[in-house]
Scaffold this active site. Structure first.
Site, PDB file in Angstrom:
ATOM      1  N   SER A  16     -54.483  -7.401 -48.198  1.00  0.00           N
ATOM      2  CA  SER A  16     -53.287  -7.796 -47.461  1.00  0.00           C
ATOM      3  C   SER A  16     -52.314  -8.453 -48.434  1.00  0.00           C
ATOM      4  CB  SER A  16     -53.691  -8.712 -46.306  1.00  0.00           C
ATOM      5  OG  SER A  16     -52.605  -8.992 -45.488  1.00  0.00           O
ATOM      6  N   HIS A  43     -52.207  -3.922 -45.730  1.00  0.00           N
ATOM      7  CA  HIS A  43     -51.217  -4.298 -44.717  1.00  0.00           C
ATOM      8  C   HIS A  43     -49.823  -4.185 -45.319  1.00  0.00           C
ATOM      9  CE1 HIS A  43     -54.534  -7.031 -42.880  1.00  0.00           C
ATOM     10  NE2 HIS A  43     -54.653  -5.779 -42.490  1.00  0.00           N
ATOM     11  N   ASP A 136     -58.526 -10.445 -41.212  1.00  0.00           N
ATOM     12  CA  ASP A 136     -58.862  -9.047 -40.974  1.00  0.00           C
ATOM     13  C   ASP A 136     -59.867  -8.615 -42.048  1.00  0.00           C
ATOM     14  OD1 ASP A 136     -58.697  -6.575 -39.738  1.00  0.00           O
ATOM     15  OD2 ASP A 136     -57.012  -5.897 -40.961  1.00  0.00           O
TER      16      ASP A 136
END
Ligand SMILES: C[S@@+](CC[C@H](N)C(=O)[O-])C[C@H]1O[C@@H](n2cnc3c(N)ncnc32)[C@H](O)[C@@H]1O
Lengths: 198, 273
Positions: A16, A43, A136
């Site tokens: 991310s 992401h 996540d």
């Protein structure tokens, strides 16, 4: 603990915040041809275009392509989830995309990729959790371990954002906690081990 | 790789549902089906995966809930603004030649996309001659679509999408705010018929000038996709347009040669022979 080197048939990577730099660092050091397919969730802003892929391909030793629906998963390639779609693996080793609800506020979500890949590859899956500012990937990492797969987590000290590596380490144990250079080295070792096993 | 007991359970369930209720989920992509199914059975008051087949054949309400949960209904107004820009630039011109326009919007979910297209037809002065048939398999989302009421939190994004789609007004021209919701204007509803239709088992909708089916086919395997493409092919008037989602393609359809690519990035095709 050591990884059983010859057993891996797929690698999944979740990243991310700071992930772009981290991925570049890893992908610039992989041996080519790389014998194991790599599936990546990074992401990104949902409107991001192909910019990420272009940048990765400048430094990457192996081709990085945007994952397409029903695409066959082949060794030698890295597949990146397109912005705004979850990436999943089907039992016939093809890719699926889907736009269902966000998971952990993310789409694509690392958990979704990790869990669906673990269902298919089971013990032959290696998960890698990199830098990020959310959690996540933690559940997915645990799920990979439950199915007998391997797990490498970027060392939180090195990570641009330690939250994602830390979250994974809170819910499960990793085979290795490593800096990016060492992760790349480990991956090369595993890919080369495939050669000898076959 | 071994197929697991879990996969067999899912197969059994889908067979039972087809036999009893006539809904055919057997051609859906397994990975996301599995995800949603396990999400469904983890909810309170839902039988376990093993018991589900026994209950679902007897309990209509449970089956309705199954459909509502198993389908992915995420949507937005002017999703992929570039798609709508392309429609304005490449499709609209062809539509003026028809005295009456029929648009089929398959897999419309809660209707945001249908209203978006209707706004474009309105702005291009085509709405008065248009009928839109917006269909979905999920009754619950259709009832929401009919109402045309959405949460205001979405407006900022929709407003931006609308402008990016080439809209030259203010989106507020098309809705009324009421507390924390907004309602689409009545005149955007009066030419849309929302109705139930199952792409996997139901028949053609005749002579459309435009078929839109975006982000539905990614949930289907190739065989089911082909079946649905055939359905669209037969529903389209010669010269009509087929619009798919950005990640969907007509390339593996056996009737592919009958279509011309209008926009490769936004998957707009025209039936030309
Ligand atoms: C992800 S939504 C897409 C909504 C909208 N078209 C968009 O792109 O924003 C998919 C929709 O397809 C519907 N669907 C799934 N299977 C279907 C079937 N067999 N027949 C008709 N609609 C179906 C679902 O109920 C859901 O509302």
């Amino acid at each position: 603990m050591t990884l059983q080197k010859e057993k891996y048939r797929a690698v999944v990577i979740g990243a991310s915040w700071g992930g772009m730099n981290a991925l570049q660092k890893i992908f610039s050091q992989l041996t080519n041809p790389f014998k194991i397919p790599i599936l990546v969730v990074l992401h990104q802003d949902k409107t991001a275009g192909g910019g990420v892929i272009d940048i990765l391909n400048i430094v990457s030793t192996l081709p990085v392509i945007e994952a397409e629906e029903k695409q066959k998963i082949l060794p030698g390639f890295a597949y990146l989830a397109p912005p705004n779609y979850h990436l999943l693996v089907e039992s016939n080793k093809t890719l699926s995309l889907c736009i269902s609800e966000k998971v952990n506020y993310c789409r694509p979500s690392v958990d979704v990729l990790f869990e669906s890949a673990a269902d298919i590859y089971r013990h032959a899956l290696l998960g890698i959790v990199l830098t990020g500012a959310n959690n996540d990937g933690a559940n997915g990492a645990r799920y990979i371990r439950e199915k007998g797969g391997g797990l490498i987590v970027q060392s939180p000290e090195e990570a641009e954002m330690p939250t994602m590596p830390n979250s994974a380490l809170e819910v499960t144990t990793a085979d290795f906690v490593l800096d990016l250079d060492m992760i790349a080295e480990k991956l090369n070792e595993l890919a080369n081990a495939i050669d000898k096993a076959d | 790789m071994d197929t697991t007991e879990e996969d067999d359970d899912i197969k059994d369930l889908l067979e039972v549902i087809y036999a009893k209720w006539g809904y055919d989920f057997r051609g859906y992509s397994a990975a996301s089906m599995k995800r949603r199914l396990y999400y469904f059975v983890r909810q309170k008051g839902t039988p376990s995966m093993k018991e589900l087949p026994h209950y679902i054949v007897r309990d209509k309400a449970l089956f309705s809930r199954f459909i509502e949960e198993i389908t992915t209904n995420v949507t937005e107004m002017f999703r992929d603004p570039g798609f709508y820009r392309s429609v304005r630039a490449n499709v609209i011109n062809h539509l003026y030649s028809y005295p009456h326009l029929k648009v089929w919007h398959a897999g419309c979910a809660t209707g945001e996309e249908a209203y978006s297209m209707n706004i474009i037809l309105e702005e291009e002065k085509l709405k008065d001659r248009s009928m839109m048939y917006a269909t979905d398999i999920n009754r619950l989302v259709l009832s929401k679509a009919k109402k045309g009421i959405y949460p205001v939190q979405c407006l900022r994004e929709y407003e931006k999408n609308y402008i990016d789609s080439g809209g030259s007004h203010d989106l507020s021209l098309y809705y009324c705010k009421a507390y924390d919701h907004f309602i689409m204007n009545n005149n955007l509803m009066n030419n849309i018929v929302f109705t139930e239709h199952d792409l996997a088992t139901d028949y053609v909708f005749g002579e459309m000038q435009m078929v839109m089916c975006r982000n539905v086919l990614i949930y289907f395997n190739r065989d089911l996709q082909n079946k649905v493409f055939k359905l669209f092919h037969e529903s389209l008037d010669l010269g009509g347009f087929l619009c798919l989602g950005a990640k969907e393609t007509l390339d593996f359809y056996e009737g592919r040669d009958h279509f011309k690519v209008v926009d490769d990035a936004y998957k707009i095709y025209q039936l030309v022979k």
